[in-house]
Design a protein around this motif. Structure first.
Motif, PDB file in Angstrom:
ATOM      1  N   TYR A 125      -3.275   1.989  -5.382  1.00  0.00           N
ATOM      2  CA  TYR A 125      -1.928   2.510  -5.560  1.00  0.00           C
ATOM      3  C   TYR A 125      -0.978   2.003  -4.472  1.00  0.00           C
ATOM      4  N   GLY A 126      -1.520   1.634  -3.324  1.00  0.00           N
ATOM      5  CA  GLY A 126      -0.707   0.990  -2.304  1.00  0.00           C
ATOM      6  C   GLY A 126      -0.185  -0.357  -2.767  1.00  0.00           C
ATOM      7  N   ILE A 127      -1.007  -1.080  -3.523  1.00  0.00           N
ATOM      8  CA  ILE A 127      -0.561  -2.357  -4.082  1.00  0.00           C
ATOM      9  C   ILE A 127       0.567  -2.135  -5.086  1.00  0.00           C
ATOM     10  N   ILE A 128       0.478  -1.055  -5.871  1.00  0.00           N
ATOM     11  CA  ILE A 128       1.560  -0.746  -6.823  1.00  0.00           C
ATOM     12  C   ILE A 128       2.862  -0.448  -6.077  1.00  0.00           C
ATOM     13  N   ILE A 129       2.756   0.320  -4.983  1.00  0.00           N
ATOM     14  CA  ILE A 129       3.954   0.616  -4.198  1.00  0.00           C
ATOM     15  C   ILE A 129       4.506  -0.668  -3.574  1.00  0.00           C
ATOM     16  N   ALA A 130       3.624  -1.551  -3.106  1.00  0.00           N
ATOM     17  CA  ALA A 130       4.065  -2.826  -2.541  1.00  0.00           C
ATOM     18  C   ALA A 130       4.793  -3.661  -3.591  1.00  0.00           C
ATOM     19  N   PHE A 131       4.327  -3.589  -4.809  1.00  0.00           N
ATOM     20  CA  PHE A 131       4.978  -4.294  -5.906  1.00  0.00           C
ATOM     21  C   PHE A 131       6.382  -3.734  -6.137  1.00  0.00           C
ATOM     22  N   LEU A 132       6.522  -2.412  -6.032  1.00  0.00           N
ATOM     23  CA  LEU A 132       7.839  -1.778  -6.164  1.00  0.00           C
ATOM     24  C   LEU A 132       8.762  -2.216  -5.034  1.00  0.00           C
ATOM     25  N   VAL A 133       8.254  -2.216  -3.804  1.00  0.00           N
ATOM     26  CA  VAL A 133       9.065  -2.630  -2.655  1.00  0.00           C
ATOM     27  C   VAL A 133       9.482  -4.091  -2.794  1.00  0.00           C
ATOM     28  N   ALA A 134       8.599  -4.948  -3.301  1.00  0.00           N
ATOM     29  CA  ALA A 134       8.928  -6.363  -3.479  1.00  0.00           C
ATOM     30  C   ALA A 134      10.095  -6.534  -4.440  1.00  0.00           C
ATOM     31  N   ASN A 135      10.130  -5.749  -5.518  1.00  0.00           N
ATOM     32  CA  ASN A 135      11.241  -5.837  -6.457  1.00  0.00           C
ATOM     33  C   ASN A 135      12.555  -5.377  -5.822  1.00  0.00           C
ATOM     34  N   ILE A 136      12.487  -4.348  -4.988  1.00  0.00           N
ATOM     35  CA  ILE A 136      13.700  -3.884  -4.310  1.00  0.00           C
ATOM     36  C   ILE A 136      14.191  -4.925  -3.311  1.00  0.00           C
ATOM     37  N   PHE A 137      13.276  -5.513  -2.545  1.00  0.00           N
ATOM     38  CA  PHE A 137      13.659  -6.575  -1.608  1.00  0.00           C
ATOM     39  C   PHE A 137      14.247  -7.768  -2.353  1.00  0.00           C
ATOM     40  N   MET A 138      13.644  -8.109  -3.474  1.00  0.00           N
ATOM     41  CA  MET A 138      14.153  -9.233  -4.274  1.00  0.00           C
ATOM     42  C   MET A 138      15.606  -9.004  -4.670  1.00  0.00           C
ATOM     43  N   PHE A 139      15.922  -7.799  -5.098  1.00  0.00           N
ATOM     44  CA  PHE A 139      17.296  -7.478  -5.479  1.00  0.00           C
ATOM     45  C   PHE A 139      18.230  -7.536  -4.267  1.00  0.00           C
ATOM     46  N   CYS A 140      17.790  -6.990  -3.139  1.00  0.00           N
ATOM     47  CA  CYS A 140      18.645  -6.948  -1.944  1.00  0.00           C
ATOM     48  C   CYS A 140      18.934  -8.347  -1.421  1.00  0.00           C
TER      49      CYS A 140
END
Length: 509
Positions: free
Chosen positions: A356-371
């Motif tokens: 589930y940490g990998i899933i959260i990391a995937f979420l953070v990566a999408n947010i960073f990508m947008f920023c």
């Protein structure tokens, strides 16, 4: 599940996790924006750096590359009509016309927001619906793959431009090109014209760069005027959709992201098929399908939501079944194995905090990508201010380097040159390059899986209609072919009625 997410969130108290994801995302955006440098290459490049990292930190950096590269491919696709990755081919159909109509900032803004929403929806599907989708994907055999590929080929009508006949011809050319090389069933070498470098088939990436990038360069050089050489002042206006506009297109966001996630979960399908399918279905559902291909918002939204929705879908079979959804997911699975994590159903039970940490990391990566893309949008658009006489040689060099780097041989450069000239003449005579790419992607898939399905079932062709999933795709194929014909006849009948109603007025005058 909530307890596992809470345990996984504690892993993100270390700032190094965020720095690793941010670094991977930036590198992914660079790899996606440069033609020839794909997400797979970026992940493979960073994989050795993750050996000494914690599992979530290392996988987060690799996922950042994955998300950034898929989204970064839209930057040259929108501004220069050059797809940075195969997943961005469909993006050129509407994003580039929008940029040429004086709205490059708006085109990039739609791409960025669509990429984020598609990624976030895929994260939600990945987190909560993984087991269900993985079970469906596991039922795919050669029969289902054939039907899926056949359904994909019906999209040619949607990406053909003004002439459906020319689109069909271009698609058939792409299918013929896909058959070059060794027959997977018999081992016979076919259609190579005695050229040894073609025994392994035509590499898609050099052909893609040639069809879009080099053909565009040739076209611009032949039409280069003093005004275009001087460069123009570009203004970033309407760069981001407002809330009302975002809400107005919620059906396109959601449906395209869902299509992307479902297609991504099918091993071997990939982002190209996901974006084309999303584009086709959005065009069919739209009230103004005639605007697609002219710089329409829905066309841009559907493609970018679809190919970024694919990223989460591709991780579903990798994490739950140990079956990678595409080449990038295969390298990501290698990263899991390096860190001692065995992909499969037991991963979420035995090491739930890491999974589930990998899933959260995937979420953070999408947010960073947008920023990161939001901050860099003004810089991206300034590329159009560079005089074309300086910009085009640089793009040509990057295309040649990218093509050579794919295989490390000059054969990729020759493929690039051939398809560049071929693409130029296609565009000159009113043919679209998109159906050629679609045919190259799906042609071999349809032909090989049809023969494999027939062989596995002793030549019984009815098997394609007895499998439920295959039957659904075949019915969708029929609908996909019949509906445009009905729509075309209806429009022709309306035009005829308008012509007949105008004749009495003209005679009265």
């Amino acid at each position: 599940m909530l307890a596992n997410f809470a345990d996984a969130a504690s892993l993100f108290l270390d700032v190094n996790v965020f720095l690793a994801i941010a670094f991977g995302t930036v590198l992914g955006l660079i790899f996606g924006a440069l033609p020839g440098l794909t997400a797979t290459m970026g992940i493979a490049l960073l994989l050795p750096l993750t050996f000494s990292m914690e599992p979530v930190t290392g996988m987060g950096m690799l996922l950042g590359v994955y998300c950034g590269a898929i989204s970064g491919g839209s930057i040259p696709a929108a501004l220069l009509n050059i797809p940075g990755t195969p997943s961005s081919v469909a993006t050129t159909l509407d994003a580039f016309p929008m940029a040429r109509n004086g709205e490059p900032g708006r085109a990039l803004g739609l791409c960025i927001v669509s990429s984020m929403i598609g990624g976030l929806i895929s994260v939600a599907i990945f987190a909560f619906l993984s087991p269900v989708i993985a079970d469906v994907a596991l039922d795919f055999s050669a029969v289902e793959y054939f039907s899926l590929g056949l359904f994909g080929l019906t999209i040619i009508a949607s990406v053909s431009g003004q002439s459906i006949i020319k689109g069909i011809v271009a698609g058939l050319i792409g299918v013929l090109i896909s058959l070059i090389g060794i027959d997977s069933l018999t081992g016979v070498v076919r259609l190579t014209a005695g050229i040894p470098d073609l025994v392994g088939g035509v590499d898609l990436m050099p052909a893609l760069i040639g069809l879009f990038a080099l053909s565009q360069i040739i076209s611009d050089v032949t039409n280069l005027s003093p005004q275009s050489q001087a460069g123009a002042r570009v203004r970033v206006n309407n760069a981001y959709p407002r809330f009302r506009e975002t809400f107005r297109h919620w059906k396109v966001w959601s449906s395209s992201s869902l299509i992307g996630s479902l297609v991504g979960a099918i091993p071997g399908a990939g982002g190209s098929i996901a974006s084309f399918l999303a584009y086709d279905q959005s065009k069919r559902m739209s009230k103004t399908p005639e605007k697609f291909g002219t710089g329409h918002d829905e066309g841009v939204i559907s493609c970018e939501s679809g190919n970024n929705g694919m990223t989460g879908g591709a991780l579903i079979p990798m994490m739950t079944l140990g079956i990678p959804g595409d080449a990038s997911a295969a390298i990501l699975m290698g990263g899991l194995l390096i860190h001692g994590l065995q992909p499969g159903p037991m991963l979420f039970q035995d090491q739930g905090n890491i999974a589930y940490g990998i899933i959260i990391a995937f979420l953070v990566a999408n947010i960073f990508m947008f920023c990161f893309q939001s901050v860099g949008i003004k810089l991206f658009v300034r590329v159009l201010q560079i005089p074309r006489s300086y910009l085009l040689p640089f793009i040509l060099v990057m295309c040649m380097v990218g093509a050579y780097g794919i295989s490390g041989t000059l054969s990729s450069a020759w493929v690039l040159l051939f398809f560049g000239v071929f693409g130029y003449f296609l565009n000159r005579y009113g043919f679209s390059s998109a159906p050629v790419v679609l045919g190259m992607i799906l042609g071999y898939m349809v032909e090989s899986n049809f023969r494999r399905g027939m062989t596995m079932n002793d030549g019984d062709w009815t098997v394609f209609f007895t499998h439920p999933i295959s039957l659904c795709f075949l019915l969708l194929s029929v609908v996909s072919v019949v509906l445009p014909i009905i729509r075309h006849r209806r429009q022709a009948r309306q035009r005829q009625q308008e012509t007949n109603s105008n004749r009495p007025l003209e005679s009265a005058r």
